[in-house]
Design a protein around this motif. Structure first.
Motif, short mmCIF file in Angstrom:
data_model
loop_
_atom_site.label_atom_id
_atom_site.label_comp_id
_atom_site.label_asym_id
_atom_site.label_seq_id
_atom_site.Cartn_x
_atom_site.Cartn_y
_atom_site.Cartn_z
N THR A 228 1.78 5.28 2.00
CA THR A 228 1.06 4.01 1.90
C THR A 228 1.12 3.49 0.47
O THR A 228 1.34 2.30 0.22
N THR B 121 1.66 -4.06 6.84
CA THR B 121 1.66 -4.89 5.63
C THR B 121 1.24 -6.30 6.02
O THR B 121 1.26 -6.67 7.20
N PRO C 254 -1.26 -2.35 1.38
CA PRO C 254 -0.20 -3.33 1.62
C PRO C 254 -0.63 -4.53 2.46
O PRO C 254 -0.03 -5.61 2.36
N GLU D 199 5.60 -3.59 -2.17
CA GLU D 199 5.14 -4.95 -1.88
C GLU D 199 4.72 -5.67 -3.15
O GLU D 199 4.94 -6.88 -3.30
N VAL E 229 4.60 2.03 -0.14
CA VAL E 229 4.76 0.69 0.43
C VAL E 229 3.98 -0.33 -0.39
O VAL E 229 4.47 -1.43 -0.67
N LEU E 230 2.77 0.02 -0.80
CA LEU E 230 1.96 -0.89 -1.61
C LEU E 230 2.71 -1.30 -2.87
O LEU E 230 2.81 -2.50 -3.20
#
Length: 417
Positions: A306, A27, A269, A313, A309-310
């Motif tokens: 992924t 990230t 991210p 964030e 997480v994106l």
């Protein structure tokens, strides 16, 4: 163990599994020191100080579109250099110095590099088409694209902070960017005036935030002066490619045209970092809601974790995930294609592992310009006059009495000793 203890243990175990997997996903926050080092190297190459680096006009003027400069910054591999030059003859490229600082090394596989550095796959594509959305035939006037009864797109420029290799309007990217002509703009505004059912105008391009404050204000004033237009939206990737563009002056100007919404475009991210977060915060402080439109891209974000997480964030910087687009079948971009099954797996993982605030709508934009169609995993397994069987976010089956929802059966009990 009692029922509460069993359930809490199971949820904790699931959370631990997720944490272990996503710990390896980079990230912008994790890579802060690497980004700082890259920035210093690029600033040294251009022989500039912080003042120039932080000026969005400098960033735009010094976008890298020459392999000699790219090689000077990254010690570019000769094969990669030749590949980029070959692609550039057909599909021009350009990347902001800021975004290059996020990449770090274009010689190795990198999700950010694949989004903006030319790849030989672009020339090998024999399946894609130039205009899959049929925008040329859905243009009733000037720079307008219209697919829906109550809203339309107003394309005002072909300029961008960097050129995405998967761009849906790649056919419009030339060595020299163009802005909508005065005649085409006036024709567009007149069309909106003449069609009172239009209540929502999306200003896009290219990227409208590449325009000067003065020119952008002229466009906003013209649209806002139309009484039946209730909502204005701006589609932009500048907070990601050139976050310095989001100045206090820009925000003060934009807030005059409320209700105004901004849709940004974050795909990985790594694109959420200190600078992009500051740009987003400025917009939000100006009272402008910010949402995100992610494009699912092979090798970039088609992994469910992924995507998780994106969206985590994004929520941390107060951005609402809005759409997850299935990639369009644009010529030269087919190497980014993913399967619908991959998209559905992403949606299944997000559900239950992320607040509903962070779950976008997964859509496919139908070829021919027939609009967006939402795609969802099938959560209804069986349904009749008396019962409905549902799949939960944990892939368990719950059978409900539709006349009395208190009556249910969990096919596989979570709480058996």
């Amino acid at each position: 163990m009692n029922i509460t203890e069993i359930r809490m243990k199971e949820l904790k175990e699931q959370a631990d599994i997720i944490s272990e997997v996503i710990a390896h996903i980079p990230t912008g926050e994790k890579n802060v020191n690497e980004i700082k080092d890259n920035k210093k190297r690029i600033m040294h190459y251009f022989n500039i100080g912080e003042e120039e680096w932080s000026d969005w006009r400098w960033q735009m003027k010094n976008r890298v579109s020459d392999t000699k400069i790219l090689a000077g910054i990254f010690n570019l591999d000769p094969d990669k250099l030749n590949e980029i030059n070959n692609v550039d003859k057909t599909y021009p490229w350009s990347v902001s110095p800021f975004y290059l600082s996020l990449i770090g090394n274009v010689n190795v596989e990198n999700p950010l590099a694949s989004m903006c550095i030319p790849d030989i796959s672009e020339l090998l594509d024999s399946e894609g088409v130039l205009d899959p959305m049929n925008e040329a035939e859905l243009c009733p006037a000037g720079g307008i694209t219209r697919r829906y009864p109550d809203r339309l797109i107003l394309n005002v420029t072909s300029e961008c902070g960097s050129y995405c290799r998967f761009c849906q309007r790649k056919r419009n990217i030339k060595k020299k960017a163009t802005e909508i002509t005065t005649d085409a703009f006036e024709e567009s505004i007149q069309y909106i005036r003449d069609n009172a059912e239009i209540r929502d105008v999306l200003i896009t391009g290219g990227d409208p935030l590449t325009l000067s404050d003065k020119r952008l204000q002229q466009i906003l004033e013209a649209v806002r002066s139309i009484e039946h237009v209730e909502i204005i939206r701006i589609g932009t990737r500048m907070p990601i490619y050139v976050p310095m563009r989001v100045t206090s002056d820009l925000c003060e100007m934009l807030k005059k045209y409320s209700p105004l919404y901004i849709n940004i475009h974050v795909n990985h991210p790594l694109e959420i970092n200190y600078e992009s977060a500051k740009a987003i915060e400025r917009l939000i402080e100006a009272g402008i809601p910010v949402s995100n439109q992610m494009v699912m891209l092979n090798g970039v974000n088609n992994d469910p974790y992924t995507a998780l997480v994106l969206n985590r964030e994004l929520l941390k910087v107060k951005v609402r995930p809005y759409y997850m687009f299935h990639p369009k079948t644009v010529k030269s971009t087919m190497h980014f294609q993913c399967s619908i099954e991959e998209g559905l797996k992403i949606m299944e993982l997000l559900r239950g592992r992320l607040s509903g605030l962070g779950i976008p709508t997964y859509v496919i934009n139908c070829n021919g310009g027939w609009g967006k169609v939402p795609l969802l995993p099938n959560y209804i397994l069986d349904y009749d006059n008396n019962t409905i069987s549902l799949k939960t976010w944990e892939d368990k089956t719950v059978r409900l009495d539709i006349n009395n929802l208190h009556n249910y059966v969990l096919e596989e009990s979570l709480y058996e000793d």
